[in-house]
Design a protein around this motif. Sequence first.
Motif, PDB file in Angstrom:
ATOM      1  N   LEU A  13       0.835  -1.207   0.000  1.00 52.89           N
ATOM      2  CA  LEU A  13       0.000   0.000   0.000  1.00 52.89           C
ATOM      3  C   LEU A  13       0.872   1.260   0.000  1.00 52.89           C
ATOM      4  O   LEU A  13       0.614   2.209  -0.745  1.00 52.89           O
ATOM      5  N   LEU A  14       1.903   1.246   0.826  1.00 54.35           N
ATOM      6  CA  LEU A  14       2.780   2.420   0.928  1.00 54.35           C
ATOM      7  C   LEU A  14       3.589   2.641  -0.340  1.00 54.35           C
ATOM      8  O   LEU A  14       4.111   3.737  -0.554  1.00 54.35           O
ATOM      9  N   HIS A  15       3.702   1.626  -1.176  1.00 55.66           N
ATOM     10  CA  HIS A  15       4.432   1.745  -2.439  1.00 55.66           C
ATOM     11  C   HIS A  15       3.642   2.545  -3.474  1.00 55.66           C
ATOM     12  O   HIS A  15       4.203   3.040  -4.455  1.00 55.66           O
ATOM     13  N   SER A  16       2.335   2.692  -3.275  1.00 52.75           N
ATOM     14  CA  SER A  16       1.486   3.401  -4.237  1.00 52.75           C
ATOM     15  C   SER A  16       1.881   4.865  -4.332  1.00 52.75           C
ATOM     16  O   SER A  16       2.285   5.479  -3.344  1.00 52.75           O
ATOM     17  N   ASP A  17       1.724   5.433  -5.529  1.00 50.63           N
ATOM     18  CA  ASP A  17       1.972   6.868  -5.691  1.00 50.63           C
ATOM     19  C   ASP A  17       0.887   7.680  -4.987  1.00 50.63           C
ATOM     20  O   ASP A  17       1.165   8.721  -4.402  1.00 50.63           O
ATOM     21  N   LEU A  18      -0.354   7.197  -5.085  1.00 58.52           N
ATOM     22  CA  LEU A  18      -1.472   7.863  -4.418  1.00 58.52           C
ATOM     23  C   LEU A  18      -2.286   6.828  -3.657  1.00 58.52           C
ATOM     24  O   LEU A  18      -2.717   5.820  -4.230  1.00 58.52           O
ATOM     25  N   LEU A  19      -2.503   7.085  -2.374  1.00 59.99           N
ATOM     26  CA  LEU A  19      -3.338   6.233  -1.533  1.00 59.99           C
ATOM     27  C   LEU A  19      -4.542   7.068  -1.126  1.00 59.99           C
ATOM     28  O   LEU A  19      -4.411   8.047  -0.387  1.00 59.99           O
ATOM     29  N   LEU A  20      -5.727   6.689  -1.619  1.00 58.91           N
ATOM     30  CA  LEU A  20      -6.924   7.520  -1.469  1.00 58.91           C
ATOM     31  C   LEU A  20      -7.845   6.982  -0.375  1.00 58.91           C
ATOM     32  O   LEU A  20      -7.957   5.771  -0.179  1.00 58.91           O
ATOM     33  N   ARG A  21      -8.526   7.914   0.310  1.00 57.73           N
ATOM     34  CA  ARG A  21      -9.450   7.519   1.378  1.00 57.73           C
ATOM     35  C   ARG A  21     -10.721   6.933   0.798  1.00 57.73           C
ATOM     36  O   ARG A  21     -11.346   7.496  -0.109  1.00 57.73           O
ATOM     37  N   ASP A  22     -11.139   5.798   1.375  1.00 56.46           N
ATOM     38  CA  ASP A  22     -12.344   5.109   0.930  1.00 56.46           C
ATOM     39  C   ASP A  22     -13.166   4.710   2.156  1.00 56.46           C
ATOM     40  O   ASP A  22     -12.753   3.839   2.922  1.00 56.46           O
ATOM     41  N   GLY A  23     -14.302   5.370   2.363  1.00 54.15           N
ATOM     42  CA  GLY A  23     -15.222   4.909   3.388  1.00 54.15           C
ATOM     43  C   GLY A  23     -15.277   5.747   4.646  1.00 54.15           C
ATOM     44  O   GLY A  23     -14.401   6.548   4.954  1.00 54.15           O
TER      45      GLY A  23
END
Length: 621
Positions: free
Chosen positions: A434-444
């Motif tokens: 997950l931390l490798h992602s360029d963008l981690l978006l809030r869901d929920g």
Amino acid sequence: MALIYFSISDRLRGFHREPFIRAMAKNLAKQQQALLYFSKPRFVLSKQKPAAVESAPADNIHCHQLITLLPMRLAYKHKLLRYLLVALPIKWQVARLIKRYQLEQPTAWFYKPDQYLYLSALKLPYVYLHYDDYQADADYPFSRSAAFADTLKRCINNSLVSFATSERLIQKLPNPDKVQYLANAVDEVLLEPSAEVPAIADGEILGLVGTIDQSISASLIEHLCASFPQQQIKIIGPVSNAAILGLQQRYANLNLVGKVPYQELAGHIAGFSVGLCPYADSPFNRYRNPLKIYEYLTQGLPVVSSECDFSSEALALIYQADNEQDFIRKTAQALAENSADKRQQRLSYIAQNTWQHRSLQALKAITQARECQRRDAQPVFRQLLKALTLFEQPNDALNEITQRLNLHGKVSVSFANAHAFNMACKDRHFLRSLLHSDLLLRDGIGVKLLCRSQHQAAGANLNGTDFIPLLLKQVFAGQSIALLGTSDEALAKARPHIENLGLKPVLLLNGFLSTEHYLHALAQTQPQLVLLAMGMPKQEYLSVAISQRFATMSVINGGAIVDFMAGEVSRAPLWLRQLGMEWTYRLYREPKRLFKRYVWGNTTFMSRLCSLRLRQGLVND
């Protein structure tokens, strides 16, 4: 960060990894850190001449030889003696030199599993590089030891980061998800115009460079000599294969040049019409990622190779043969090739695949691994909260993704909901993915409550089901796309929806295949975007592998998005979605499958949230 490279070669000069090591040292110098190079350990009473100390401060490399109090051949048989007479003396020598050169954050690097048996005593974070199929290597006796499999497993599992130079080999290794692909490359010297170009003979030349040992097929060399009598078969490098030496007396068109100075190699290759990799058929050779292919590509040459494991993203640039007859056919095709476009593609590819590029790739991976190691000491919820990219409106997120695409040529997008937070607490590999992602978006709504508990703005709820179709239509329209995940039936139903959003599907694969299968298919089709619909954590693991393997391929971790598009899963009423309670509708529709995730999972999430808040209150008090 400083690097300590442990070799099993007698010296650095002439070592086949020398260009890579020098590139690493050059980049470390920019961080004001040095590279410490150790040649093969030598028994203190050995009659073997000690390796010369080749310290070259100007190159930022300090070379030394390690001394042991026990011959290495005996050290592998006696665990206690190995520790006392090999591991401890090496540990003392390394510690002394770390202090002498004032190395900060020293990280070890080695490349044979048996080295782990004595280097693990250093208690340093280390990098492991697996660059051959050691089990099939007749010249590596430790591979036939009963301890080999367990040592290799511990070597990879305990590493800071592990690399392999073969894509196929990664899947053969224990814990392949932890192993990153670090392909071979070429020395930038070969890309420079050569000042020492030898006279080039008239006519076409089929050329081969390298060490000509038993790995090269004498039968195939003879077949080439007989099939192309008008062409010169030119071999550059030391020849120890007796059968190939014998061919020189029978074929006038076989020219064994022998070893040449490295600075002349580019000139010789420039005179070739076709570059050859005529390996004998063996399990060992099938896992090779040949350096010589990269060397041929520096001159834009067509290359013909026996079966090997050249980088899948560039397989279209070479001719790979299935057998001897096919090798001859493809050599004839390569001779007839007259494509300026193909030549330019090869030159463009190799310009991005130098040892300088590989060293930057390796150092980036090491730095990220060190950062992950540091973060692992922090609570998972805090790590993920810090990594979230929050936006006030969906359009803000679309603009940010567009900017990243324009700047980097690709982007990886993941979504973090309460289920992801819970899973990350139990699975550190998933957390790192997950931390490798360029963008981690809030869901929920769960993550919204977590943000507010930390006095942090929650931003817009960018759940994948609503945001991904918007993202596809407004940012990726017109691009080619691969859909990986769910079932074949759902993929077929979702395809028209994807096309209506303006994308061109070029690959559809269900979610029940191996990582290597997906990577191979992506290399063949080269989509600009990959939409993963496998669910957590498989899609996040695969997302990292894709990002590491392909330089211009964007990835979106979409979860159930394809099932929603296909109508396999129905949406909740709009009013329920606006309240952030769609999960209750999904639980109502699929209680048996989703009870654990939503009832038990949400309870666990809230208890962790309260625990985090309570600990903060105690600290503040």
